[in-house]
Write a protein that holds these residues in place. Structure first.
Motif, PDB file in Angstrom:
ATOM      1  N   SER A 253       0.842  -1.194   0.000  1.00 43.92           N
ATOM      2  CA  SER A 253       0.000   0.000   0.000  1.00 43.92           C
ATOM      3  C   SER A 253       0.879   1.246   0.000  1.00 43.92           C
ATOM      4  CB  SER A 253      -0.890   0.003   1.241  1.00 43.92           C
ATOM      5  OG  SER A 253      -0.104   0.229   2.410  1.00 43.92           O
ATOM      6  N   GLU A 254       0.280   2.399  -0.176  1.00 39.38           N
ATOM      7  CA  GLU A 254       1.030   3.652  -0.180  1.00 39.38           C
ATOM      8  C   GLU A 254       1.428   4.083   1.221  1.00 39.38           C
ATOM      9  OE1 GLU A 254       2.159   5.272  -2.886  1.00 39.38           O
ATOM     10  OE2 GLU A 254       1.325   3.565  -4.007  1.00 39.38           O
ATOM     11  N   ASN A 255       0.814   3.497   2.233  1.00 38.13           N
ATOM     12  CA  ASN A 255       0.988   4.019   3.591  1.00 38.13           C
ATOM     13  C   ASN A 255       1.813   3.140   4.521  1.00 38.13           C
ATOM     14  OD1 ASN A 255      -0.701   6.296   3.048  1.00 38.13           O
ATOM     15  ND2 ASN A 255      -2.472   4.915   3.145  1.00 38.13           N
ATOM     16  N   GLY A 256       2.305   1.993   4.012  1.00 33.73           N
ATOM     17  CA  GLY A 256       3.133   1.117   4.828  1.00 33.73           C
ATOM     18  C   GLY A 256       4.604   1.292   4.480  1.00 33.73           C
ATOM     19  N   PHE A 257       5.200   0.227   3.947  1.00 35.11           N
ATOM     20  CA  PHE A 257       6.606   0.300   3.549  1.00 35.11           C
ATOM     21  C   PHE A 257       6.853   1.451   2.573  1.00 35.11           C
ATOM     22  CE2 PHE A 257       6.633  -4.319   4.703  1.00 35.11           C
ATOM     23  CZ  PHE A 257       7.668  -4.265   5.625  1.00 35.11           C
ATOM     24  N   LYS A 258       5.924   1.655   1.638  1.00 33.10           N
ATOM     25  CA  LYS A 258       6.113   2.693   0.616  1.00 33.10           C
ATOM     26  C   LYS A 258       6.163   4.088   1.222  1.00 33.10           C
ATOM     27  CE  LYS A 258       4.265   0.579  -3.607  1.00 33.10           C
ATOM     28  NZ  LYS A 258       3.202   0.679  -4.632  1.00 33.10           N
ATOM     29  N   ARG A 259       5.472   4.290   2.314  1.00 34.16           N
ATOM     30  CA  ARG A 259       5.516   5.608   2.959  1.00 34.16           C
ATOM     31  C   ARG A 259       6.950   5.926   3.387  1.00 34.16           C
ATOM     32  NH1 ARG A 259       1.703   7.830   7.945  1.00 34.16           N
ATOM     33  NH2 ARG A 259       2.857   9.768   8.306  1.00 34.16           N
ATOM     34  N   LEU A 260       7.634   4.952   3.949  1.00 31.79           N
ATOM     35  CA  LEU A 260       9.023   5.153   4.369  1.00 31.79           C
ATOM     36  C   LEU A 260       9.950   5.257   3.160  1.00 31.79           C
ATOM     37  CD1 LEU A 260       9.365   2.735   7.427  1.00 31.79           C
ATOM     38  CD2 LEU A 260       8.277   4.975   7.283  1.00 31.79           C
ATOM     39  N   LEU A 261       9.715   4.404   2.164  1.00 33.51           N
ATOM     40  CA  LEU A 261      10.572   4.395   0.974  1.00 33.51           C
ATOM     41  C   LEU A 261      10.443   5.684   0.166  1.00 33.51           C
ATOM     42  CD1 LEU A 261       9.983   0.724  -0.191  1.00 33.51           C
ATOM     43  CD2 LEU A 261      12.207   1.689   0.412  1.00 33.51           C
ATOM     44  N   ASN A 262       9.234   6.166   0.019  1.00 31.94           N
ATOM     45  CA  ASN A 262       8.988   7.311  -0.859  1.00 31.94           C
ATOM     46  C   ASN A 262       9.146   8.661  -0.165  1.00 31.94           C
ATOM     47  OD1 ASN A 262       8.412   5.475  -2.891  1.00 31.94           O
ATOM     48  ND2 ASN A 262       6.211   5.544  -2.537  1.00 31.94           N
ATOM     49  N   ASN A 263       9.034   8.675   1.157  1.00 28.23           N
ATOM     50  CA  ASN A 263       9.096   9.942   1.881  1.00 28.23           C
ATOM     51  C   ASN A 263      10.205   9.996   2.924  1.00 28.23           C
ATOM     52  OD1 ASN A 263       6.562  11.274   0.772  1.00 28.23           O
ATOM     53  ND2 ASN A 263       5.726   9.355   1.556  1.00 28.23           N
ATOM     54  N   GLY A 264      10.917   8.903   3.077  1.00 31.43           N
ATOM     55  CA  GLY A 264      12.030   8.871   4.014  1.00 31.43           C
ATOM     56  C   GLY A 264      13.350   8.693   3.287  1.00 31.43           C
ATOM     57  N   PHE A 265      14.349   8.186   4.014  1.00 32.76           N
ATOM     58  CA  PHE A 265      15.672   7.972   3.427  1.00 32.76           C
ATOM     59  C   PHE A 265      16.000   6.488   3.503  1.00 32.76           C
ATOM     60  CE2 PHE A 265      20.154   8.173   2.612  1.00 32.76           C
ATOM     61  CZ  PHE A 265      20.302   9.303   1.804  1.00 32.76           C
ATOM     62  N   SER A 266      16.313   5.896   2.348  1.00 30.20           N
ATOM     63  CA  SER A 266      16.550   4.460   2.258  1.00 30.20           C
ATOM     64  C   SER A 266      18.016   4.159   1.953  1.00 30.20           C
ATOM     65  CB  SER A 266      15.668   3.857   1.159  1.00 30.20           C
ATOM     66  OG  SER A 266      15.981   2.492   0.944  1.00 30.20           O
ATOM     67  N   LEU A 267      18.606   3.272   2.724  1.00 26.92           N
ATOM     68  CA  LEU A 267      19.950   2.762   2.446  1.00 26.92           C
ATOM     69  C   LEU A 267      19.796   1.428   1.718  1.00 26.92           C
ATOM     70  CD1 LEU A 267      21.726   3.457   5.875  1.00 26.92           C
ATOM     71  CD2 LEU A 267      21.321   5.022   3.957  1.00 26.92           C
ATOM     72  N   GLU A 268      20.105   1.420   0.441  1.00 27.63           N
ATOM     73  CA  GLU A 268      19.864   0.233  -0.383  1.00 27.63           C
ATOM     74  C   GLU A 268      20.977  -0.802  -0.286  1.00 27.63           C
ATOM     75  OE1 GLU A 268      19.133   1.656  -4.342  1.00 27.63           O
ATOM     76  OE2 GLU A 268      17.040   2.156  -3.889  1.00 27.63           O
ATOM     77  N   ASN A 269      22.112  -0.404   0.262  1.00 21.37           N
ATOM     78  CA  ASN A 269      23.259  -1.318   0.319  1.00 21.37           C
ATOM     79  C   ASN A 269      23.774  -1.408   1.750  1.00 21.37           C
ATOM     80  OD1 ASN A 269      25.236  -3.071  -0.660  1.00 21.37           O
ATOM     81  ND2 ASN A 269      26.664  -1.402  -1.121  1.00 21.37           N
TER      82      ASN A 269
END
Length: 545
Positions: free
Chosen positions: A52-68
């Motif tokens: 959904s837009e409000n679970g994991f995606k909320r953090l991914l799209n509006n926060g900062f993600s360390l991919e490595n």
């Protein structure tokens, strides 16, 4: 004169603007640390389109993600992971070298948070005789309490005791974990409190655990749409006791008595929903995020680990578990918005380790994978000491891919312990399953700057670890050929999500290599407090405003 007035006005407005901006960048009222047990990084990408837009995606799209982001240590187990996240260092410093390990002073196997000095709060079992006394470093939660002169509240929550206790640290107001069986309650230890607060009693009296095991576990959506996992009916998955197949639906009400009664809640996605319910109750009951000082809520979702162990990363059960967890997270985030304010809290989300694909499944695809026979493994080690030192009594314990020598016996035979350890390390790599081996003396006297040997060194604690340490081949497990596990320094176990979100966090992504030990110093810097006292991580500057 007119130009001077304009010039003065401009700088006055600029100053006021800076003041307003400074006020907006105040410390969060609440920090929420979320650890998902056994979450591979690729669960973010594999299931992304279905979140959904409000679970994991909320953090991914509006926060900062360390991919490595990776674990820079061995072993990748639950207790080690949680300790390393919150202390900002590795077992070489914090002392939690496994979930269970052989204590060479007590001459017996010990559990990471057992502590007979305390009693259970919540029932008459021994399951609450726990504390974080074996973790020798402070945590970021400890440092927050110290910085605020012991003000502010810290609460740890998980289904697993170690996952609640170790993140909460030594100074927490309380840590709570789940006691299933015939109760279905959250309990604690007298290390923290003398009695359960009313809000916990009320939660336990609500019989929520019982309500979550009254219906079968069916897929959230049509199972035909679960295309990110392999066929449901396969030979690589374990079964619940009482089941003839490992396929959906799982009739939880029918099989719960054969699976520990309310303990079965740990092993299904509803266990995560139950954890979310308790976290929300804690926020209200402890008034978190509404106090003068910053509060800290450490939440660990444990059911993902139980499901992963039983069914494996490629299973439909894992896909369904993460789709359901996404909804639980969305529920929690919405609750935080309402109770605390969407600009007043900061979240970090990560995992205590990842997991390997079921080796038998990999073998079916002609990908190298292995199973190690632990009994034969021990016999192999004894054959070495018999061959070169004419004795099978030189080994005290073999566990966690470590050999503990019986130093008194070695001395009584006039042998040199370093020579014995060196010979074992030299010879054991000739046996099936073991890829590398090194002595404790080598780890003490040499430095491995990167790679898997660096991870082994970071996980080695001179006081507590064994005399010979080994690394198996990639994709090696012990035990049966269904389900999965973890513990290695290979990328399938080390690569985990690290997401920052909320107050003080930029929106963005980084592909740079970061370590799990970088979370605690980053949060400490955000809060303007000292990092944990043994912290060896670095601040993720690019994530902070």
């Amino acid at each position: 004169m007119k130009n001077n007035i304009l010039f003065f006005t401009f700088f006055l407005l600029l100053f006021i603007g800076c003041e307003v901006k400074e006020k907006k960048q105040t410390k969060p009222k609440l920090v929420v640390g979320i650890v998902i047990d056994q979450m591979r990084y690729d669960y973010l990408t594999r299931f992304y389109d279905r979140y959904s837009e409000n679970g994991f995606k909320r953090l991914l799209n509006n926060g900062f993600s360390l991919e490595n982001a990776h674990y820079n240590l061995i072993p990748t187990y639950t207790a080690v992971g949680h300790s390393s996240i919150y202390t900002g260092t590795t077992p070489s410093n914090h002392g939690i070298i496994s979930n269970n390990w052989y204590d060479k002073f007590l001459k017996k196997s010990i559990y990471c948070v057992d502590d007979a000095n305390y009693k259970t709060i919540g029932n008459d079992s021994n399951d609450g005789k726990k504390s974080p006394h074996r973790m020798y470093s402070t945590t970021v939660t400890d440092q927050l309490k110290l910085a605020q002169n012991m003000n502010g509240k810290t609460i740890g929550i998980a289904l697993k005791d170690r996952s609640a206790i170790l993140p909460a640290g030594h100074t927490a107001n309380a840590a709570y974990w789940y006691y299933g069986k015939d109760k279905g309650d959250f309990i604690s230890s007298s290390f923290y409190i003398d009695e359960l607060p009313k809000w916990v009693l009320d939660f336990n009296d609500s019989d929520k655990a019982e309500s979550y095991v009254k219906t079968p576990w069916e897929t959230l959506y049509n199972i035909e749409t679960y295309t990110n996992s392999i066929v449901d009916d396969n030979i690589f998955e374990g079964k619940f006791k009482g089941e003839s197949t490992s396929t959906f639906p799982h009739n939880i009400p029918e099989i719960k008595e054969k699976n520990g009664n309310l303990d079965i809640l740990k092993a299904i996605p509803n266990g995560n929903s139950f954890t979310t319910d308790f976290a929300k109750a804690a926020i209200i009951g402890e008034n978190l995020g509404k106090n003068t000082h910053t509060d800290f809520l450490a939440v660990s979702y444990s059911s993902t680990d139980y499901v992963g162990h039983q069914f494996g990363p490629a299973s439909k059960e894992i896909e369904d578990t993460y789709l359901r967890l996404d909804k639980d997270l969305a529920d929690l985030f919405s609750f935080l918005d309402q109770q605390v304010g969407n600009d007043k809290y900061t979240i970090f989300l990560t995992a205590d380790h990842a997991a390997v694909h079921v080796p038998a499944y990999l073998q079916s695809l002609k990908i190298p994978a292995h199973y190690l026979d632990t009994k034969r493994f021990r016999d192999d080690i004894l054959s070495i000491t018999q061959k070169y030192f004419n004795s099978k009594e030189l080994i005290e314990n073999v566990s966690n891919y470590q050999v503990f020598l019986d130093k008194k016996k070695i001395e009584s035979l006039g042998l040199n312990k370093n020579k014995v350890a060196e010979k074992i390390a030299e010879e054991i790599v000739n046996f099936d399953g073991i890829y590398k081996a090194v002595t404790a003396k080598t780890l003490q006297s040499s430095h491995f700057s990167d790679g898997i040997m660096n991870s082994l060194q970071n996980g080695y604690n001179q006081k507590f670890s064994g005399d010979v340490l080994m690394i198996p081949f990639p994709a090696t497990l012990t035990g049966g050929k269904t389900g999965t596990s973890h513990g290695s320094g290979y990328s399938y176990d080390t690569h985990v999500p690290i997401l920052f979100y909320g107050n003080g966090i930029k929106k963005g992504v980084s592909k740079k290599r970061y370590n799990i030990t970088d979370i605690a110093p980053t949060i400490a810097n955000l809060l303007k407090i000292e990092a944990p006292n043994s912290s060896s991580g670095k601040i993720v500057e690019e994530a902070l405003k």
